[in-house]
Write a protein that holds these residues in place. Sequence first.
Motif, PDB file in Angstrom:
ATOM      1  N   PHE A  90       1.628 -16.757  15.278  1.00 33.08           N
ATOM      2  CA  PHE A  90       1.472 -16.338  13.945  1.00 33.08           C
ATOM      3  C   PHE A  90       1.854 -14.889  13.637  1.00 33.08           C
ATOM      4  O   PHE A  90       1.459 -13.955  14.500  1.00 33.08           O
ATOM      5  CB  PHE A  90       0.067 -16.553  13.733  1.00 33.08           C
ATOM      6  N   LEU A  91       2.947 -14.773  12.934  1.00 31.11           N
ATOM      7  CA  LEU A  91       3.166 -13.371  12.667  1.00 31.11           C
ATOM      8  C   LEU A  91       2.761 -13.112  11.023  1.00 31.11           C
ATOM      9  O   LEU A  91       2.963 -13.686  10.146  1.00 31.11           O
ATOM     10  CB  LEU A  91       5.004 -13.272  12.587  1.00 31.11           C
ATOM     11  N   GLY A  92       1.769 -11.864  11.134  1.00 35.41           N
ATOM     12  CA  GLY A  92       1.568 -11.569   9.784  1.00 35.41           C
ATOM     13  C   GLY A  92       2.008  -9.990   9.613  1.00 35.41           C
ATOM     14  O   GLY A  92       2.045  -9.384  10.095  1.00 35.41           O
ATOM     15  N   SER A  93       2.536  -9.823   8.196  1.00 35.09           N
ATOM     16  CA  SER A  93       3.290  -8.670   7.863  1.00 35.09           C
ATOM     17  C   SER A  93       2.919  -8.263   6.638  1.00 35.09           C
ATOM     18  O   SER A  93       2.463  -8.985   5.841  1.00 35.09           O
ATOM     19  CB  SER A  93       4.918  -8.821   8.039  1.00 35.09           C
ATOM     20  N   TRP A  94       2.980  -6.883   6.479  1.00 38.04           N
ATOM     21  CA  TRP A  94       2.458  -6.479   5.223  1.00 38.04           C
ATOM     22  C   TRP A  94       3.661  -5.107   4.938  1.00 38.04           C
ATOM     23  O   TRP A  94       4.332  -4.728   5.577  1.00 38.04           O
ATOM     24  CB  TRP A  94       1.308  -5.657   5.332  1.00 38.04           C
ATOM     25  N   ALA A  95       3.876  -5.123   3.574  1.00 37.86           N
ATOM     26  CA  ALA A  95       4.720  -4.099   2.938  1.00 37.86           C
ATOM     27  C   ALA A  95       4.069  -2.641   2.676  1.00 37.86           C
ATOM     28  O   ALA A  95       4.571  -1.886   2.465  1.00 37.86           O
ATOM     29  CB  ALA A  95       5.172  -4.454   1.584  1.00 37.86           C
ATOM     30  N   ASP A  96       2.695  -2.507   2.787  1.00 39.09           N
ATOM     31  CA  ASP A  96       1.770  -1.413   2.472  1.00 39.09           C
ATOM     32  C   ASP A  96       2.441  -0.442   3.428  1.00 39.09           C
ATOM     33  O   ASP A  96       2.854  -0.561   4.657  1.00 39.09           O
ATOM     34  CB  ASP A  96       0.472  -1.815   2.653  1.00 39.09           C
TER      35      ASP A  96
END
Length: 218
Positions: A96-102
Amino acid sequence: MAISAILGGAALLSTAIGSTYTDPVGDIATGNANLDIVSVEVVDDGWDVEISLTVSDLDGDWGKYMVFFDYTAGGSGDNDNPWIRDVAGLEGMDLFLGSWADGGGGAAMNAHNGSGWGDSDIGVTTQINWEGDTITWRLAGFMNELANSGAAGFSFEIATTGGNQGDPAIDLLGGEDTQPGWGQGSTSTDQAFYAIPAPGALALLGLAGLAGRRRRRH
């Protein structure tokens, strides 16, 4: 609508083989263009894998993005992910790859160990092209992980979501129906597949590139 896959070229990898997968534009009900998937490009150089997600308009730095990987017979239960987002139809996920733009963007990788999620040994780096509406993740050594697992490639799903536990996937890569909104769960109904290039394909691509450089010198 079936996912279309088109053989493509390199993104950030110098000698690479890849595929592009498209998604209908505007197939979301919430109006969040930064969560509307347009296309995904996957490339590899025989060692690393890069995944580039393009959205309709990367106009907000709050978006969250998830990539689910399946390449072994084991994996997670259904609707089971480290971010506790409400996305069914994804039983058997290995990574699982979890990514954010923040805050300029970032990502973390988790691996399923048969009983739960933990940290992954696969490193991930994130690059955001705000003008190009694209987020790119580079997975270090992922092709070696696949080879050690005896996999011929990997199935994957990409989902966009918000920042709260229980949020659904507002958009999913592929042929899912339009998600009605934030207040109910979401379901993945199809997954894309990226095949490991046939032996020698990267070598041939490298030779083609070398021949092109030689021609330009004359």
